[in-house]
Design an enzyme around this catalytic site. Structure first.
Site, short mmCIF file in Angstrom:
data_model
loop_
_atom_site.label_atom_id
_atom_site.label_comp_id
_atom_site.label_asym_id
_atom_site.label_seq_id
_atom_site.Cartn_x
_atom_site.Cartn_y
_atom_site.Cartn_z
N GLY A 9 11.85 -10.72 18.83
CA GLY A 9 10.97 -9.74 18.19
C GLY A 9 9.70 -10.36 17.66
N GLY A 11 7.16 -8.79 15.82
CA GLY A 11 6.45 -7.96 14.84
C GLY A 11 5.99 -8.79 13.65
N PHE A 12 5.85 -8.15 12.49
CA PHE A 12 5.37 -8.84 11.29
C PHE A 12 6.24 -10.05 10.96
CE2 PHE A 12 3.61 -4.54 10.13
CZ PHE A 12 2.28 -4.93 10.16
N GLU A 169 -0.28 10.68 6.38
CA GLU A 169 -1.51 10.28 7.05
C GLU A 169 -1.78 11.13 8.28
OE1 GLU A 169 -0.98 5.72 5.39
OE2 GLU A 169 -0.47 6.19 7.46
N ASP A 300 12.71 -5.60 8.77
CA ASP A 300 13.37 -4.29 8.73
C ASP A 300 14.82 -4.34 9.18
OD1 ASP A 300 10.93 -3.36 7.96
OD2 ASP A 300 10.49 -2.26 9.81
N ALA A 318 5.77 -3.80 5.75
CA ALA A 318 5.24 -5.06 6.30
C ALA A 318 5.43 -6.26 5.38
CB ALA A 318 3.75 -4.88 6.62
N GLN A 319 5.18 -6.11 4.09
CA GLN A 319 5.15 -7.27 3.20
C GLN A 319 6.48 -8.02 3.12
OE1 GLN A 319 3.05 -9.22 1.51
NE2 GLN A 319 1.39 -8.18 2.56
#
Length: 421
Positions: A9, A11-12, A169, A300, A318-319
């Site tokens: 993975g 991602g972040f 959003e 996550d 994200a953090q």
């Protein structure tokens, strides 16, 4: 001997972990992902609504990692973990490891509702965002060409399920587009008065993890934009034309956008006892999966219950993922030097959500601070711009934001579908 690390993975979490060990002679890393690019999920909705192009929020892994001598990329998908042999089986080969790091993020959770899964529009991947853009633009064109008012209303009515940041959003963006782009460019739709944008959530407030001030401000501002907010309302089925709610009420719409939940993934080779709530892998304070010796989970997909400030696990944003990735990299360096590791503790830097033009909310925990409006909107823009991976992404995004802000429009609303081969 170099320690072989396989990262599943990009991602972040996975990318921050890999970058923290870049050019470290003690480790040899292989980053595995089923797609060949990294993308920035918080701005997916702007691709979906035609305000950003794909290249603004994405970048190829091989280009990103080309300066790292000890990292290689493998495009493939994890199919099985063979822990007793320290290897992973991929869709196109297999890799051996000394340490395995799982950072696969989450996937859309439809809560077992097959009708919703089949007919709703998801918002999780870059492909989802492009698909949404095509669908919404096509349905707007279909409404413009229709001679039936009811059909036009159903095609133009949008139901957004999920009152988190993505749902807020998206609904805010659609509301602003209906007052600017639709009114200016679609004269055929001037008589469609009953088409509405609905924001639906099963809870009692929007942005439930944020402060009450942020929740109240968001509710007030999203209503001002013309969005119909429906709280304590749970979707139970959708057939492509009618949204059905748990209380028996129905809502006619051709567009149900699903932003109501996520779930982590399960992997062959890991026992059921290793998974916790939401299919998240149970990890100790060092992000090692409980019951394993050399397998770690980040972001996550990890559920850490040992952080005293977050006894129910860290938020799936994200953090925590970025911080866990960097912390694990430091710990593996400490481990290789026979030094004690550092338990992970999440440093909550705050949360924010954008509502619309010049409207956003920001919560900062230390010192406890809430602000909204234009200043919060500027803060949101700055944080998200700086969080993009590469300089080119930042420049592209800033350009399109400036263009959209001053023109109140977007030039990226093209329906482009590759032919099936």
């Amino acid at each position: 001997m170099k320690k072989r690390i396989v990262i599943i993975g990009g991602g972040f979490a996975g990318l921050n972990f890999a970058k923290a060990l870049a050019n470290n002679d003690a480790f040899e890393l292989t980053l595995v992902d089923k797609i060949n690019y990294n993308f920035f999920p918080p701005l997916l909705y702007q691709v979906a609504t035609g305000f950003l192009e794909i290249s603004s929020i994405s970048y190829p892994f091989r280009k990103m990692l080309s300066g790292s001598k000890n990292i290689r990329f493998w495009m493939g998908e994890l199919t099985e973990i063979v822990s007793h042999e320290n290897k992973v089986i991929l869709s196109n080969g297999e890799l051996s490891y000394d340490y395995l790091v799982i950072a696969t993020g989450t996937t859309t959770n439809y809560f077992g509702m097959e009708g919703v899964k089949k007919n709703a529009i998801p918002m999780k991947t870059l492909e989802d965002a492009l698909n949404m853009r095509n669908i919404m633009l096509q349905r707007t064109e279909d409404a413009a060409n229709s001679n039936h008012l009811q059909e036009q209303e159903e095609l133009m009515t949008i139901v957004v399920a999920g009152g988190g940041p993505t749902g807020v959003e998206l609904s805010g963006m659609f509301a602003e587009m209906s007052k600017t782009i639709i009114q200016k460019e679609y004269p055929e739709l001037t008589n469609v008065k009953n088409a509405k944008i609905y924001l639906v959530d099963g809870g009692s407030a929007l942005l439930s993890p944020m402060s009450k001030d942020s929740q109240d401000e968001t509710f007030k501002q999203i209503k001002k934009l013309g969005v119909e907010v429906m709280l304590n309302k749970q979707v139970v089925d959708y057939d492509g034309q009618t949204v059905q709610f748990k209380d028996g009420t129905l809502l006619k719409s051709r567009n149900l956008i699903w932003a109501a939940g996520v779930t982590a993934m399960r992997f062959n080779g890991l026992s059921d006892e290793m998974f916790g709530r939401g299919n998240r892998l149970l990890v100790d304070e060092f992000n090692k999966i409980i019951g394993t010796e050399n397998i770690y989970a980040l972001g996550d997909t990890a559920l850490m219950l040992s952080d005293k400030n977050f006894p129910n696990g860290h938020p799936q944003v994200a953090q925590p993922a970025m911080q866990q990735g960097r912390n694990l990299a430091k710990n593996l360096m400490l481990l290789s030097a026979n030094k004690p590791q550092k338990p992970f503790q999440y440093n909550d830097k705050g949360s924010m959500a954008i509502i619309g033009r010049n409207k956003a909310v920001v919560d900062i925990p230390k010192p406890k601070l809430h602000f909204n409006g234009f200043l919060a909107w500027l803060a949101w823009l700055f944080v998200h711009l700086m969080s993009l991976s590469m300089p080119r992404n930042k420049v592209n995004t800033l350009y399109h934001w400036a263009l959209a802000y001053f023109t109140k429009n977007s030039s990226l609303r093209m329906i482009i579908r590759p032919k099936n081969r």
